[in-house]
Design an enzyme around this catalytic site. Structure first.
Site, short mmCIF file in Angstrom:
data_model
loop_
_atom_site.label_atom_id
_atom_site.label_comp_id
_atom_site.label_asym_id
_atom_site.label_seq_id
_atom_site.Cartn_x
_atom_site.Cartn_y
_atom_site.Cartn_z
N GLY A 1 -12.68 -60.50 -13.54
CA GLY A 1 -14.13 -60.71 -13.62
C GLY A 1 -14.92 -59.48 -13.20
O GLY A 1 -15.92 -59.12 -13.83
N CYS A 2 -14.47 -58.85 -12.14
CA CYS A 2 -15.18 -57.67 -11.63
C CYS A 2 -15.06 -56.49 -12.60
O CYS A 2 -16.00 -55.72 -12.77
CB CYS A 2 -14.66 -57.30 -10.25
#
Length: 154
Positions: free
Chosen positions: A43-44
């Protein structure tokens, strides 16, 4: 505490090259300040690459992007190199800025509780005032929302 319409809390954190960077260094420019949990996670990485891919749009709108996570500067340097990130990443290993912006939260994952960053983004205008915040951010489509808000500042 952080409050919309008020001066954004200032902080100073180390960047990847070892120099200290303060939020107040960017008065005169809009700032997208985003807090994220950890470098190199799916996600990051998606979020960072989305900001990277729209970097020119932010720059054209007098806006600087600053990413903050608890990762060490050395890990940020690897993240920047691996994904060719074109913006500033700051290391908040002691969660000082995260606590100022109230994003250091109790989290749960697979039944385990731990403290960590709640993915959040703050838009700060050129006068240093917080104009918009997004909490518990879902990555998909988020950068487009931020761009829309930045364009309204012009």
């Amino acid at each position: 505490m952080v409050e919309q319409g008020k001066k954004a809390p200032d902080f100073t954190l180390p960047s990847v090259n070892g120099e200290s960077v303060s939020l107040s260094n960017f008065i005169g420019k809009n700032v997208v300040l985003y807090f994220y949990p950890k470098d190199m996670t799916p996600g990051c990485t998606t979020q960072a690459c989305d900001f990277r891919d729209q970097y020119d749009v932010f720059e054209a709108n007098n806006t600087v992007i600053i990413g903050v996570s608890p990762d060490a500067p050395e890990r940020h340097a690897k993240f920047i190199a691996k994904y060719d990130l074109s913006f500033i990443l700051l290391s908040d290993e002691e969660q000082r800025a995260a606590q100022l912006y109230d994003v250091w939260k109790l989290k749960k994952n697979f039944g385990k509780e731990y403290m960590g960053i709640e993915r959040s983004t703050f838009l700060i205008n050129a006068q240093g005032e917080l104009v918009k915040e997004w909490r518990k951010v879902k990555v998909k489509g988020h950068v487009d929302e931020v761009i829309e808000a930045v364009k309204k500042l012009q």
